[in-house]
Enzyme design. Structure first.
Site, short mmCIF file in Angstrom:
data_model
loop_
_atom_site.label_atom_id
_atom_site.label_comp_id
_atom_site.label_asym_id
_atom_site.label_seq_id
_atom_site.Cartn_x
_atom_site.Cartn_y
_atom_site.Cartn_z
N CYS A 59 -8.90 -0.85 19.22
CA CYS A 59 -8.93 -0.86 17.75
C CYS A 59 -10.37 -0.86 17.24
O CYS A 59 -10.71 -0.20 16.25
CB CYS A 59 -8.20 -2.07 17.19
SG CYS A 59 -6.46 -2.13 17.65
N ARG A 142 -0.02 2.24 16.96
CA ARG A 142 -1.06 3.05 16.29
C ARG A 142 -0.38 4.21 15.56
O ARG A 142 -0.24 5.30 16.10
CB ARG A 142 -2.07 3.59 17.32
CG ARG A 142 -2.74 2.51 18.10
CD ARG A 142 -3.77 3.01 19.09
NE ARG A 142 -4.06 1.93 20.03
CZ ARG A 142 -4.85 0.89 19.74
NH1 ARG A 142 -5.45 0.84 18.58
NH2 ARG A 142 -5.03 -0.07 20.62
C1 BEZ Z 1 -6.75 -2.73 21.85
O1 BEZ Z 1 -7.60 -2.76 22.71
O2 BEZ Z 1 -6.97 -2.34 20.70
C2 BEZ Z 1 -5.36 -3.16 22.21
C3 BEZ Z 1 -4.92 -2.92 23.49
C4 BEZ Z 1 -3.64 -3.34 23.84
C5 BEZ Z 1 -2.83 -3.98 22.92
C6 BEZ Z 1 -3.29 -4.19 21.65
C7 BEZ Z 1 -4.55 -3.77 21.26
#
Ligand code: BEZ
Length: 250
Positions: A59, A142
């Site tokens: 993110c 996402r």
């Molecule tokens: C992230 O790195 O943004 C992420 C990865 C796995 C689950 C939720 C967020």
């Protein structure tokens, strides 16, 4: 939008978001003040996107990229709007940290100036189908919703938690949608401005015959149903380019 604090998010539209229909309306708190969606964004295209959580690496890379490309979107009359199931104060803390400490692909000191919505009760996430329980039942996936200036949903994209989005692809889709609206054409796989566009398939045997006989100037057909014409990048830019200052107000 204003800077006052009001109660949690509310949405008047419990139905799922569906293509070519008005988007579910809602009010919410955000890092840029209260949001009334889609009303506050009327007249602009919007990329409304969810992310799973603040303070997570994928993110973080996405926000650095979206924020760094905000002006590129504004050049096509498009505003950005983010959401996650985190608190407003969590959002504020995370965005401050992004600007102070993070670096991604050479971008640093990146200020996220577009609104990030809090949705702790998940009302908005549910209305938009951002919760995909097979992937996560306490976080939004996402998701990307491209909304047109009349508040109509034009594109939906869903990515899993593990895969960061291709932000230039989202911008490419916006250009393709605007070209489709402006010139009544479709765009083929991997199209970018400057490449040939697809003219609507012939709706009668007469038009199909004329097309194959080359009656329509500039239209080339491989077969009656697959006809293309030139549309230059300059023509497209003249039709859809916007002054970013008019969109961002800065
Ligand atoms: C992230 O790195 O943004 C992420 C990865 C796995 C689950 C939720 C967020």
């Amino acid at each position: 939008m204003n800077d006052s604090i009001t109660p949690e998010a509310t949405t008047t539209a419990p139905q799922a978001a569906r293509l070519n229909e008005p988007v579910p309306a809602f009010t919410a708190r955000s890092t840029q003040g209260d949001i009334n969606f889609p009303g506050d964004f009327a007249g602009h295209w919007v990329v409304f996107f969810s992310h799973p959580a603040d303070f997570t690496p994928v993110c973080t890379s996405e926000f650095m990229t979206f924020a760094s490309m905000e002006e590129d979107f504004a050049r096509y009359n498009t505003k950005l709007l983010g959401l996650s199931i985190d608190s407003l104060y969590g959002h504020i803390a995370w965005l401050r940290l992004l600007q102070e400490k993070m670096e991604y692909r050479g971008w640093k000191n990146v200020e996220v100036r577009f609104p990030l919505i809090e949705d702790i009760k998940m009302d908005i996430a549910r209305a938009y189908g951002m919760i995909q329980p097979g992937e996560a039942d306490t976080q939004a996936v996402r998701a990307v919703f491209i909304v047109d200036p009349k508040g109509i949903l034009r594109t939906m994209l869903y990515y899993p938690l593990s895969t960061g989005r291709n932000i230039p692809e989202i911008l490419r889709i916006i250009k393709a949608l605007q070209v489709a609206d402006e010139f009544s054409v479709a765009t083929p796989a991997d199209w970018v401005p400057g490449e040939r566009v697809i003219v609507p398939t012939a709706g009668s045997c007469g038009v199909a015959k004329e097309r194959m006989e080359g009656a329509e100037e500039g239209v080339e057909c491989i077969d009656w149903f697959y006809c293309t014409k030139e549309l230059t990048a300059e023509t497209i830019e003249a039709a859809i380019h916007t002054d970013p200052a008019d969109v961002l107000g800065r």
